[in-house]
Motif scaffolding. Structure first.
Motif, PDB file in Angstrom:
ATOM      1  N   ASP A  15       0.834  -1.217   0.000  1.00 28.26           N
ATOM      2  CA  ASP A  15       0.000   0.000   0.000  1.00 28.26           C
ATOM      3  C   ASP A  15       0.865   1.262   0.000  1.00 28.26           C
ATOM      4  OD1 ASP A  15      -2.259  -1.554   0.042  1.00 28.26           O
ATOM      5  OD2 ASP A  15      -2.721  -1.217   2.165  1.00 28.26           O
ATOM      6  N   LEU A  16       1.973   1.212   0.745  1.00 26.23           N
ATOM      7  CA  LEU A  16       2.851   2.382   0.790  1.00 26.23           C
ATOM      8  C   LEU A  16       3.418   2.677  -0.598  1.00 26.23           C
ATOM      9  CD1 LEU A  16       4.461   4.599   2.291  1.00 26.23           C
ATOM     10  CD2 LEU A  16       6.306   2.910   2.456  1.00 26.23           C
ATOM     11  N   LEU A  17       3.790   1.609  -1.326  1.00 22.14           N
ATOM     12  CA  LEU A  17       4.290   1.818  -2.695  1.00 22.14           C
ATOM     13  C   LEU A  17       3.248   2.564  -3.525  1.00 22.14           C
ATOM     14  CD1 LEU A  17       6.288   1.347  -5.065  1.00 22.14           C
ATOM     15  CD2 LEU A  17       5.125  -0.852  -5.443  1.00 22.14           C
ATOM     16  N   SER A  18       1.997   2.136  -3.428  1.00 18.87           N
ATOM     17  CA  SER A  18       0.934   2.803  -4.199  1.00 18.87           C
ATOM     18  C   SER A  18       0.772   4.257  -3.773  1.00 18.87           C
ATOM     19  CB  SER A  18      -0.395   2.059  -4.020  1.00 18.87           C
ATOM     20  OG  SER A  18      -0.306   0.780  -4.618  1.00 18.87           O
ATOM     21  N   GLU A  19       0.980   4.498  -2.478  1.00 24.50           N
ATOM     22  CA  GLU A  19       0.869   5.876  -1.985  1.00 24.50           C
ATOM     23  C   GLU A  19       1.952   6.768  -2.600  1.00 24.50           C
ATOM     24  OE1 GLU A  19       0.425   7.869   2.279  1.00 24.50           O
ATOM     25  OE2 GLU A  19       0.376   5.682   2.381  1.00 24.50           O
ATOM     26  N   ILE A  20       3.160   6.212  -2.706  1.00 21.38           N
ATOM     27  CA  ILE A  20       4.249   6.978  -3.339  1.00 21.38           C
ATOM     28  C   ILE A  20       3.915   7.232  -4.809  1.00 21.38           C
ATOM     29  CG2 ILE A  20       6.700   6.936  -3.985  1.00 21.38           C
ATOM     30  CD1 ILE A  20       7.149   5.184  -1.412  1.00 21.38           C
ATOM     31  N   MET A  21       3.433   6.183  -5.494  1.00 15.31           N
ATOM     32  CA  MET A  21       3.063   6.347  -6.911  1.00 15.31           C
ATOM     33  C   MET A  21       1.993   7.420  -7.085  1.00 15.31           C
ATOM     34  SD  MET A  21       2.924   2.401  -8.271  1.00 15.31           S
ATOM     35  CE  MET A  21       4.443   1.449  -8.567  1.00 15.31           C
ATOM     36  N   ALA A  22       1.017   7.410  -6.176  1.00 15.39           N
ATOM     37  CA  ALA A  22      -0.102   8.356  -6.283  1.00 15.39           C
ATOM     38  C   ALA A  22       0.341   9.792  -5.991  1.00 15.39           C
ATOM     39  CB  ALA A  22      -1.224   7.953  -5.324  1.00 15.39           C
ATOM     40  N   ALA A  23       1.378   9.935  -5.183  1.00 12.80           N
ATOM     41  CA  ALA A  23       1.828  11.271  -4.773  1.00 12.80           C
ATOM     42  C   ALA A  23       2.875  11.856  -5.722  1.00 12.80           C
ATOM     43  CB  ALA A  23       2.400  11.195  -3.355  1.00 12.80           C
ATOM     44  N   ARG A  24       3.363  11.043  -6.660  1.00 17.62           N
ATOM     45  CA  ARG A  24       4.382  11.517  -7.609  1.00 17.62           C
ATOM     46  C   ARG A  24       3.768  12.524  -8.589  1.00 17.62           C
ATOM     47  NH1 ARG A  24       4.858  11.574 -12.149  1.00 17.62           N
ATOM     48  NH2 ARG A  24       3.002  10.257 -12.229  1.00 17.62           N
ATOM     49  N   ARG A  25       4.463  13.609  -8.835  1.00 16.14           N
ATOM     50  CA  ARG A  25       3.970  14.634  -9.753  1.00 16.14           C
ATOM     51  C   ARG A  25       5.061  15.040 -10.722  1.00 16.14           C
ATOM     52  NH1 ARG A  25       0.329  12.917  -8.926  1.00 16.14           N
ATOM     53  NH2 ARG A  25      -1.515  13.450  -7.737  1.00 16.14           N
ATOM     54  N   ASP A  26       4.647  15.559 -11.867  1.00 19.71           N
ATOM     55  CA  ASP A  26       5.576  16.219 -12.777  1.00 19.71           C
ATOM     56  C   ASP A  26       5.695  17.662 -12.312  1.00 19.71           C
ATOM     57  OD1 ASP A  26       7.128  16.056 -15.310  1.00 19.71           O
ATOM     58  OD2 ASP A  26       5.770  17.676 -15.880  1.00 19.71           O
ATOM     59  N   VAL A  27       6.887  18.059 -11.900  1.00 22.76           N
ATOM     60  CA  VAL A  27       7.071  19.359 -11.242  1.00 22.76           C
ATOM     61  C   VAL A  27       7.700  20.347 -12.213  1.00 22.76           C
ATOM     62  CG1 VAL A  27       8.228  20.532  -9.340  1.00 22.76           C
ATOM     63  CG2 VAL A  27       7.276  18.244  -8.992  1.00 22.76           C
ATOM     64  N   ARG A  28       7.153  21.531 -12.218  1.00 17.95           N
ATOM     65  CA  ARG A  28       7.690  22.589 -13.101  1.00 17.95           C
ATOM     66  C   ARG A  28       8.284  23.727 -12.280  1.00 17.95           C
ATOM     67  NH1 ARG A  28       2.919  21.633 -16.199  1.00 17.95           N
ATOM     68  NH2 ARG A  28       2.929  19.469 -16.804  1.00 17.95           N
ATOM     69  N   GLY A  29       8.814  24.719 -12.979  1.00 11.29           N
ATOM     70  CA  GLY A  29       9.609  25.772 -12.354  1.00 11.29           C
ATOM     71  C   GLY A  29       8.896  26.591 -11.295  1.00 11.29           C
ATOM     72  N   ASN A  30       7.574  26.655 -11.360  1.00  7.20           N
ATOM     73  CA  ASN A  30       6.833  27.445 -10.372  1.00  7.20           C
ATOM     74  C   ASN A  30       6.754  26.756  -9.006  1.00  7.20           C
ATOM     75  OD1 ASN A  30       5.351  25.535 -11.763  1.00  7.20           O
ATOM     76  ND2 ASN A  30       3.436  26.675 -11.719  1.00  7.20           N
ATOM     77  N   ARG A  31       7.216  25.531  -8.891  1.00  7.93           N
ATOM     78  CA  ARG A  31       7.157  24.823  -7.609  1.00  7.93           C
ATOM     79  C   ARG A  31       8.539  24.517  -7.032  1.00  7.93           C
ATOM     80  NH1 ARG A  31       2.621  26.258  -7.621  1.00  7.93           N
ATOM     81  NH2 ARG A  31       3.695  27.392  -6.000  1.00  7.93           N
ATOM     82  N   PHE A  32       9.587  24.594  -7.841  1.00  8.15           N
ATOM     83  CA  PHE A  32      10.920  24.243  -7.336  1.00  8.15           C
ATOM     84  C   PHE A  32      11.466  25.309  -6.394  1.00  8.15           C
ATOM     85  CE2 PHE A  32      11.364  21.485 -11.222  1.00  8.15           C
ATOM     86  CZ  PHE A  32      11.580  20.299 -10.533  1.00  8.15           C
ATOM     87  N   LEU A  33      12.168  24.847  -5.362  1.00  7.70           N
ATOM     88  CA  LEU A  33      12.912  25.740  -4.480  1.00  7.70           C
ATOM     89  C   LEU A  33      14.375  25.755  -4.943  1.00  7.70           C
ATOM     90  CD1 LEU A  33      11.488  24.453  -1.054  1.00  7.70           C
ATOM     91  CD2 LEU A  33      10.643  26.357  -2.475  1.00  7.70           C
ATOM     92  N   ALA A  34      15.050  26.869  -4.706  1.00 10.29           N
ATOM     93  CA  ALA A  34      16.429  26.999  -5.194  1.00 10.29           C
ATOM     94  C   ALA A  34      17.426  26.193  -4.358  1.00 10.29           C
ATOM     95  CB  ALA A  34      16.819  28.480  -5.204  1.00 10.29           C
ATOM     96  N   GLU A  35      17.051  25.837  -3.126  1.00 13.43           N
ATOM     97  CA  GLU A  35      18.044  25.227  -2.218  1.00 13.43           C
ATOM     98  C   GLU A  35      18.662  23.963  -2.816  1.00 13.43           C
ATOM     99  OE1 GLU A  35      16.519  22.739   1.388  1.00 13.43           O
ATOM    100  OE2 GLU A  35      14.917  24.138   0.954  1.00 13.43           O
ATOM    101  N   ALA A  36      19.963  23.826  -2.583  1.00 14.62           N
ATOM    102  CA  ALA A  36      20.695  22.686  -3.143  1.00 14.62           C
ATOM    103  C   ALA A  36      20.193  21.372  -2.545  1.00 14.62           C
ATOM    104  CB  ALA A  36      22.188  22.839  -2.869  1.00 14.62           C
ATOM    105  N   LEU A  37      20.336  20.310  -3.297  1.00 14.56           N
ATOM    106  CA  LEU A  37      19.938  18.988  -2.814  1.00 14.56           C
ATOM    107  C   LEU A  37      21.050  18.392  -1.965  1.00 14.56           C
ATOM    108  CD1 LEU A  37      18.361  17.672  -6.112  1.00 14.56           C
ATOM    109  CD2 LEU A  37      17.143  18.132  -3.976  1.00 14.56           C
ATOM    110  N   ASP A  38      20.675  17.568  -1.009  1.00 16.83           N
ATOM    111  CA  ASP A  38      21.633  16.786  -0.237  1.00 16.83           C
ATOM    112  C   ASP A  38      22.278  15.757  -1.186  1.00 16.83           C
ATOM    113  OD1 ASP A  38      22.810  14.800   1.347  1.00 16.83           O
ATOM    114  OD2 ASP A  38      21.319  15.023   2.945  1.00 16.83           O
ATOM    115  N   PRO A  39      23.614  15.771  -1.297  1.00 16.07           N
ATOM    116  CA  PRO A  39      24.270  14.823  -2.226  1.00 16.07           C
ATOM    117  C   PRO A  39      23.905  13.364  -1.945  1.00 16.07           C
ATOM    118  CG  PRO A  39      25.858  16.424  -1.389  1.00 16.07           C
ATOM    119  CD  PRO A  39      24.587  16.651  -0.619  1.00 16.07           C
TER     120      PRO A  39
END
Lengths: 224, 224
Positions: A15-39
């Protein structure tokens, strides 16, 4: 050799796998934050990519991790050119009223806004590949499986990915000095987000309706 | 509208996703059990497919669920013909000693053994698709994302999937009475298994070596 891969997953794990699948989105520039990612998070996303299935275990993928601003600006320039061509197509088509206006208002990429871009290539193997002899597309499809693994893994790390396809693949290859035989499969913008939408943005905007299961799942053959 | 999609996943939840990815295998006929699948499980696998990303929210997928023995026998016949062609290619190639013999010993499909087969098609939309105007392959890649979701979901339900690609796509279309404009993307054999291997079978057999991350993950561009 351990036998942990033979693990039986529980219903709540599935069920958790399905929850991750359901929550996945295609994200565009209006939602991204500038902060660097943790390597470490970036590493985990690549580890997920490398766990994808590949035809004949050919692993025909190659990933170019891009942070430099000038490279991203050149890619964004290709998006701009291709998006103007796209608008011309939507203008010429016989669409419902307002469709072109809707298209023009959409933010369709996050090349500059996302702190990390990853270009994903198909690196064809010389000679026949097991499983690819009758369906030459299979190598490309293996690379797409790797992209989907990255997308899900990123979402589980609360990181967004947007797949930008309004690009000239040959221009992207040129910008990244790709050898001639490589083929661009995906161009990903990756970063933290201010929020994930509840639904795909194009569904919320009623750009296209969600298809019902019975429209796309058929039994035994097409005309029964 | 609920905001549950904005959920933050925990580290252990993200780790579980990686565990499912690592445990997923391409399953062939020597591992499938004949017992029928629980229809609820089959539904869950399709629900996962329909949660895949698709270019321009086009959802260009179509799934044909096949259980009839005569249909599967016809598909298996296509496999046999295509696999003989594949062997001829491996025989003609300049391979390391024993490669053809290895190929001939491999069980490469489970069309008859698996209780369920699913043929997955690309159903191209008429007119331009948002995001597909510069990269026409994008629709097919959306369908592949759906297949990878099915594969992961099945594994989380302790169900195996094998992707058979040694098939003549036109023959499969003919057998399933597919309209001319459809394109076969994947042919899946689905069923319970006696066990999942710890590693990909082709890795265990040293058919091909696992690539190292540093061979396939590049920084900024190709020639740095």
């Amino acid at each position: 050799m351990s036998t942990h891969q033979n693990k039986q997953f529980s219903e709540s794990e599935s069920d958790l796998l399905s929850e991750i699948m359901a929550a996945r989105r295609d994200v565009r520039g209006n939602r991204f934050l500038a902060e660097a990612l943790d390597p470490d998070d970036v590493d985990k996303i690549f580890v997920a990519a490398l766990m994808a299935p590949s035809v004949g275990f050919s692993q025909p993928w190659e990933f170019v991790s891009i942070t430099q601003a000038d490279t991203r600006q050149q890619i964004a320039d290709s998006f701009f050119v291709e998006n103007e061509k796209a608008k011309a197509l939507f203008r010429a088509g016989n669409y419902q009223a307002g469709q072109l206006e809707k298209y023009e208002q959409l933010k369709l990429e996050g090349i500059i806004e996302a702190p990390l871009n990853v270009a994903v290539f198909y690196n064809p193997q010389k000679g026949p590949v097991l499983g690819q002899t009758s369906m030459p597309e299979m190598g490309r499809y293996s690379v797409v499986c790797a992209v989907q693994n990255m997308w899900l893994k990123a979402r589980s790390l609360n990181i967004g990915i947007g797949w930008v396809s309004i690009l000239d693949p040959e221009k992207v290859k040129h910008i990244l000095h790709a050898p001639q035989d490589r083929e661009l499969i995906a161009y990903l913008c990756i970063g933290k987000v201010d929020k994930f939408y509840d639904q795909p943005e194009l569904e919320m905007l009623q750009w296209q309706q969600r298809k019902k299961a019975e429209q796309v799942i058929l039994t035994e053959r097409f005309d029964t």
